[in-house]
Design an enzyme around this catalytic site. Structure first.
Site, PDB file in Angstrom:
ATOM      1  N   GLU B 127       1.047 -43.437  25.124  1.00 47.53           N
ATOM      2  CA  GLU B 127       0.312 -42.176  25.221  1.00 47.53           C
ATOM      3  C   GLU B 127       0.937 -41.331  26.346  1.00 47.53           C
ATOM      4  O   GLU B 127       1.951 -40.692  26.145  1.00 47.53           O
ATOM      5  CB  GLU B 127      -1.192 -42.432  25.378  1.00 47.53           C
ATOM      6  CG  GLU B 127      -1.759 -43.060  24.100  1.00 47.53           C
ATOM      7  CD  GLU B 127      -3.286 -43.192  24.079  1.00 47.53           C
ATOM      8  OE1 GLU B 127      -3.928 -43.125  25.139  1.00 47.53           O
ATOM      9  OE2 GLU B 127      -3.833 -43.356  22.974  1.00 47.53           O
TER      10      GLU B 127
HETATM   11  C1  HEC Z   1      -1.005 -39.527  22.830  1.00 43.60           C
HETATM   12  C2  HEC Z   1      -2.327 -39.211  22.374  1.00 43.60           C
HETATM   13  C3  HEC Z   1      -3.501 -39.252  23.328  1.00 43.60           C
HETATM   14  C4  HEC Z   1      -3.589 -38.782  24.618  1.00 43.60           C
HETATM   15  C5  HEC Z   1      -2.515 -38.114  25.451  1.00 43.60           C
HETATM   16  C6  HEC Z   1      -4.945 -39.017  25.039  1.00 43.60           C
HETATM   17  N1  HEC Z   1      -5.657 -39.595  24.032  1.00 43.60           N
HETATM   18 FE1  HEC Z   1      -7.633 -39.990  24.049  1.00 43.60          FE
HETATM   19  N2  HEC Z   1      -7.430 -41.024  22.329  1.00 43.60           N
HETATM   20  C7  HEC Z   1      -6.276 -41.107  21.573  1.00 43.60           C
HETATM   21  C8  HEC Z   1      -6.465 -42.082  20.531  1.00 43.60           C
HETATM   22  C9  HEC Z   1      -5.433 -42.461  19.465  1.00 43.60           C
HETATM   23  C10 HEC Z   1      -7.764 -42.609  20.693  1.00 43.60           C
HETATM   24  C11 HEC Z   1      -8.408 -43.714  19.871  1.00 43.60           C
HETATM   25  C12 HEC Z   1      -7.854 -45.049  20.336  1.00 43.60           C
HETATM   26  C13 HEC Z   1      -8.658 -46.221  19.882  1.00 43.60           C
HETATM   27  O1  HEC Z   1      -9.789 -46.035  19.464  1.00 43.60           O
HETATM   28  O2  HEC Z   1      -8.149 -47.336  19.955  1.00 43.60           O
HETATM   29  C14 HEC Z   1      -8.342 -41.898  21.830  1.00 43.60           C
HETATM   30  C15 HEC Z   1      -9.680 -42.067  22.285  1.00 43.60           C
HETATM   31  C16 HEC Z   1     -10.274 -41.250  23.241  1.00 43.60           C
HETATM   32  C17 HEC Z   1     -11.697 -41.175  23.504  1.00 43.60           C
HETATM   33  C18 HEC Z   1     -12.793 -41.932  22.779  1.00 43.60           C
HETATM   34  C19 HEC Z   1     -13.525 -41.020  21.822  1.00 43.60           C
HETATM   35  C20 HEC Z   1     -14.390 -41.781  20.869  1.00 43.60           C
HETATM   36  O3  HEC Z   1     -15.111 -41.143  20.117  1.00 43.60           O
HETATM   37  O4  HEC Z   1     -14.334 -43.019  20.834  1.00 43.60           O
HETATM   38  C21 HEC Z   1     -11.871 -40.270  24.521  1.00 43.60           C
HETATM   39  C22 HEC Z   1     -13.182 -39.825  25.150  1.00 43.60           C
HETATM   40  C23 HEC Z   1     -10.550 -39.803  24.890  1.00 43.60           C
HETATM   41  N3  HEC Z   1      -9.608 -40.398  24.083  1.00 43.60           N
HETATM   42  C24 HEC Z   1     -10.270 -38.933  25.942  1.00 43.60           C
HETATM   43  C25 HEC Z   1      -8.982 -38.760  26.461  1.00 43.60           C
HETATM   44  C26 HEC Z   1      -8.679 -38.264  27.782  1.00 43.60           C
HETATM   45  C27 HEC Z   1      -9.695 -37.871  28.825  1.00 43.60           C
HETATM   46  C28 HEC Z   1      -7.328 -38.253  27.892  1.00 43.60           C
HETATM   47  C29 HEC Z   1      -6.473 -37.889  29.076  1.00 43.60           C
HETATM   48  C30 HEC Z   1      -6.751 -38.555  30.327  1.00 43.60           C
HETATM   49  C31 HEC Z   1      -6.792 -38.690  26.623  1.00 43.60           C
HETATM   50  N4  HEC Z   1      -7.823 -39.029  25.792  1.00 43.60           N
HETATM   51  C32 HEC Z   1      -5.443 -38.711  26.302  1.00 43.60           C
HETATM   52  C33 HEC Z   1      -5.131 -40.371  21.775  1.00 43.60           C
HETATM   53  C34 HEC Z   1      -4.804 -39.781  22.990  1.00 43.60           C
END
Ligand code: HEC
Ligand code: HEC
Ligand code: HEC
Ligand code: HEC
Ligand code: CA
Ligand code: CA
Lengths: 343, 343
Positions: B127
């Site tokens: 990520e």
């Molecule tokens: C490269 C892509 C990427 C980046 C950059 C990223 N995310 Fe995510 N995020 C994801 C993915 C894919 C998931 C789901 C992963 C899983 O469920 O295993 C996720 C899950 C989440 C969730 C959970 C939501 C739910 O409904 O379960 C939150 C809240 C979230 N991210 C916030 C953030 C925040 C805050 C940041 C930065 C600090 C961030 N993400 C950076 C791809 C990203």
């Protein structure tokens, strides 16, 4: 045509050397607009959407804002920008803040207007990497929200490359930063600059920086859009600096015009918000502002600044950081119940 | 511990099946806050800066917003997100809008809070790819603007991973979308939904969607933070759909707990703004909402919907698109006269 432009630049340079020090100009509160693209709120809103929409790039990761981040200095603080698929470009991204006050765009001035410039990066294979503007237009047409925003800005069924570029340019014309400490000082508020900054301002004039970095944006005299103010860089040879920074590897304007007289000519860039836009120069090889100032003095004026002089000039340049307008994030349209097509 | 959570989920499911249809709930105008991280304007402002700052990623290209774009549906409309160096992840990014109403985070619920979640992506190698939070903290400490923003939010010398996560979570708690047509309808404005949408709402209840997608966010009953509401997906085997979409390749919660009883358990996701968040499901293999609805009916309820039923449900789900708060772009701090260190 290119020769004429060069001559204009050179003539003005000679004429300005003696008088410029007296002509300190504040940044206007409004950028000039071309007759065929007056700025309207609907265009600005659409342009803002397009500027911040990563779906204008092949893989949907990059927007204009990726390389020209309006949340800070309007560029990416890198030597070479990172385009689609992690590709590196050969030139450093200039700031988009106050680019509306450039009479030509790009380091070599090869785009005569913001409108002409805006069409370039989208289909540049190492920037946003779209195969064609037709593909961009097709993507935009698939989103009802863009249909509506183009209609508001340009009338019905108006999604096209030209209109997208006009809208982006209209948005860019709102990206200006008046009211820096320097502007307040020039406007009569003598407390707006510190003592050191005021001294640096005088030094900036006295050593001759102002012969090139004149005008309200410190990018040369105000010229009609399309007419560039170019200077040779490096103007003086220096083996040691060349070995360190390789400035001469880039032919500048000659690479575009194929004209030997244009070798190493570069547009004089703005110094507004310069404290926020490290690294410096067309190849971004210089990491901090004090070095950039010393290098300029040496290469452009053949002068060695004292430590005090360069510190004073840096202090002055810090006084060119303006007021940034508050920008509300655009709402970006969705594909109706469908995923982004580029997977 | 994980077993207990699962049981809670299962018990509530059984209890809710008969009564849920009567319990339509509007989205609260404010998200719940944990006692140890009350939301304050200074935290929200800092969290917004961090959330939108690409310098929290190794190469400085990605921010949280790259995968969870608050300018549209709060995600990236992809099956697998694109991380640093163009790497693809195995799961689809869920929306960050209304994530404050999830009692656990991630598809498998492995983060018990937004605070715990926010630390993950920054150092996830596919990520944002930072080597460690120490490196992130070092970058932030190099910027006077972040020193000031942390001081305002948490007191002097407070730059740390924990506080960064708290600030991001505080910002996320402002990312809520009340006042959808559905909310207005439930609040008494019977003209807020079309006839078809109101019919779809009834069908959504009658066929049993509401047994899982209950509560104000349609992600299950309101549970204490840290307690997940999980369901097996697919609940019913179907060879044809499995061949097309490969849903069973992901072990879901079992991959985290190593407990066979958790095989293919997934958190019930919110359906708020679902029209904006194609593609669907944990692997993002389903491109449009109508297919997603039919697949849910078949796999979770073993029902074949008529064309009318699925169209009505889709119409209803379109009524779950809420009002998006206006967000001003943050001003991001600069390294003082220096370039971004990751070159
Ligand atoms: C490269 C892509 C990427 C980046 C950059 C990223 N995310 Fe995510 N995020 C994801 C993915 C894919 C998931 C789901 C992963 C899983 O469920 O295993 C996720 C899950 C989440 C969730 C959970 C939501 C739910 O409904 O379960 C939150 C809240 C979230 N991210 C916030 C953030 C925040 C805050 C940041 C930065 C600090 C961030 N993400 C950076 C791809 C990203
Ligand atoms: C991948 C990085 C990248 C992306 C994306 C990108 N640019 Fe640029 N931009 C650059 C670089 C590098 C230059 C300088 C190139 C040169 O001078 O040869 C530049 C130059 C410019 C200039 C000229 C400024 C000046 O002072 O000369 C403007 C204006 C501009 N870009 C606007 C945009 C707009 C609008 C978009 C989106 C449609 C965009 N850029 C997308 C990297 C990028
Ligand atoms: C003879 C013309 C000329 C003179 C005199 C001159 N400059 Fe420049 N300046 C330029 C040109 C042209 C560039 C762009 C060079 C390049 O990167 O290709 C430039 C670039 C710069 C930059 C970097 C801008 C950026 O965004 O990277 C700074 C800072 C600067 N000048 C400051 C000064 C100072 C301070 C002085 C006086 C000590 C000075 N200049 C004198 C022509 C001049
Ligand atoms: C037995 C529990 C259960 C029932 C009943 C159920 N769902 Fe789901 N729903 C889930 C779970 C669990 C997921 C997440 C599956 C995954 O992607 O891993 C989900 C996912 C979804 C998604 C995709 C969400 C997204 O962001 O990708 C939609 C749309 C959806 N459900 C709609 C419906 C509809 C409409 C019905 C009724 C026809 C329904 N669900 C019935 C448990 C259920
Ligand atoms: Ca720069
Ligand atoms: Ca999705």
């Amino acid at each position: 045509m290119f020769k004429t432009k060069l001559l204009i630049g050179t003539v003005l340079l000679a004429a300005s050397l003696g008088t410029m020090a007296a002509e300190w100009q504040a940044l206007p509160g409004k950028a000039p607009e071309p007759a065929d693209n007056p700025t309207t709120p609907a265009k600005v809103e659409l342009g803002k959407m397009l500027y911040h929409d990563t779906r204008l790039s092949a893989n949907g990761v990059l927007s204009c804002n990726s390389c020209h981040n309006v949340m800070n200095g309007g560029e990416d603080n890198r030597s070479g920008s990172i385009g689609v698929k992690d590709q590196r470009g050969g030139r450093s991204a200039p700031t988009v803040w106050n680019s509306a006050f450039n009479s030509v765009q790009f380091w070599d001035g090869r785009a005569p207007s913001l409108e002409a410039q805006a069409k370039g990066p989208v289909t540049n294979p190492i920037e946003m990497g779209m195969k064609s503007w037709d593909d961009v237009v097709a993507r935009l047409k698939a989103m009802p929200g863009y249909q509506a925003a183009f209609t508001a800005a340009f009338g019905p069924d108006s999604i096209s490359a030209d209109n997208a570029a006009k809208a982006i340019a209209a948005y860019e014309r709102t990206l200006i930063t008046p009211n820096s400490p320097y502007d307040k000082y020039v406007g009569g508020d003598k407390s707006a600059l510190t003592e050191q900054q005021a001294r640096g301002m005088q030094t900036f004039a006295d050593v001759g920086c102002v012969s090139c970095h004149s005008g309200p944006a410190f990018n040369g005299p105000t010229l009609p859009e399309g007419t560039g103010f170019y200077q040779k860089f490096p103007a003086n040879d220096n083996g040691a600096l060349e070995a360190m920074y390789n400035f001469s590897a880039d032919l500048g304007r000659q690479a575009e015009t194929k004209n030997a007289a244009d070798a190493h000519l570069f547009k004089v860039p703005t110094l507004r918000n310069i404290a926020l836009t490290a690294p410096y120069f067309h190849n971004g090889k210089v990491q901090n502002l004090e070095d950039a100032v010393k290098i300029m003095a040496k290469l452009q004026l053949n002068k060695d600044l004292t430590a005090e002089q360069s510190a004073d000039i840096v202090a002055f340049l810090n006084g060119l950081t303006g007021e940034f307008p508050k920008i509300e994030m655009p709402r970006l349209p969705a594909y109706a119940n469908k995923a982004f097509p580029a997977e």
